[in-house]
Enzyme design. Structure first.
Site: not given
Ligand code: OAD
Length: 237
Positions: A94-95, A110, A118, A121, A139, A179, A181, A205
């Site tokens: 998510v970076d 993800h 929000c 809403c 929000c 990378g 698991s 990995n």
């Protein structure tokens, strides 16, 4: 013999691809924050019980990630995106570091830590401020509680993104798994989908995973070193 021009190539990345950028992986001592495991904080229940605690964890991660840059593994994947005629990048991260490296259409199964939405809403927005002005943030449209636009344990993934990821896994000739698991579903099933459909699987990995035995090739080295070397040897000329 691996020939990347023979058909579609799909890559699936996990936290390990960002490890050499200084972003801690989840499963391991250094991924812990105040002795909480991600499974205890990244849940709708944890957020209902204590939104401030969950936001403090995300604030810590946003601060950490915001100070990091893409590493040669992200850069190599961005080059593949530009070079290969049919390439799909799926990430559990998510970076946002793949996009920072120049990858254009990333399937983020993800979500993304730099978006907020929000809980009351339809408000959804990018927000790169670190620190946020208040915790938990509110929000600007309705005053409801904002949450990170990421997928928590027990929540469904976006069907649209998942369908696209499934299609890319089922249709590829080569799948690079980098990378991860490979234990968090449904993302962990994507390499199996590729295998069932006849793809060759290559894992990058340093540690063994449930996928390792089924991979056609396993490269046991940090992705930031191994991926550029592998690409130099296999890129179409
Ligand atoms: P994990 O923390 O479970 O696994 C990271 C993997 O990266 C491990 O297999 C490590 O051996 C490997 N690794 C470490 N350093 C590496 C390096 N330099 N190069 C290559 N690999 C390296 O992270 P994920 O598999 O991404 O989900 O975790 C999956 C999901 O669980 C995450 O997306 C997150 C998490 O909880 C949600 O938040 C929903």
């Amino acid at each position: 013999m691996i020939d990347l021009t023979r058909g579609p190539v799909t890559a699936l990345t996990g936290a390990g691809v960002s490890a050499e950028s200084g972003v801690p992986v989840f499963r391991g001592e250094e991924g812990l924050w105040r002795n909480y495991r991600p499974e205890e904080l990244a849940t709708p229940d944890a957020f209902r019980r204590n939104p401030r605690l969950v936001w403090e964890w995300y604030e810590w991660r946003r601060e950490l990630i915001g100070a990091r840059s893409p590493n040669p593994a992200h850069e190599t994947l961005a080059t593949m995106d530009k070079t290969l005629p049919d390439f799909t990048l799926i990430t559990q991260n998510v970076d946002g570091l793949h996009q920072a490296a120049g990858s254009e259409s990333v399937l983020e199964v993800h979500g993304n830590i730099w978006r907020v939405r929000c809980t009351a809403c339809p408000y959804l927005s990018e927000d790169h401020r670190v620190p946020l002005p208040e915790l938990p943030p509110r929000c600007p449209e309705c005053g409801g509680l904002l949450r990170p636009d990421v997928v928590w344990f027990g929540e469904s993934l976006s069907q649209e993104v998942l369908d696209a990821a499934w299609a890319a896994a089922a249709g590829c000739q080569t799948m690079l798994v980098i990378g991860t698991s490979a234990v968090v579903q449904p993302a962990a099933s994507l390499p199996m989908v590729a295998l069932r459909n006849g793809a060759q699987l290559i894992e990058f990995n340093p540690a063994e995973t449930p996928l390792s035995r089924q991979a056609d090739d396993v490269i046991r080295a940090p992705a930031g070193e191994a991926l550029p070397t592998w690409w130099a040897a296999h890129r179409p000329t």
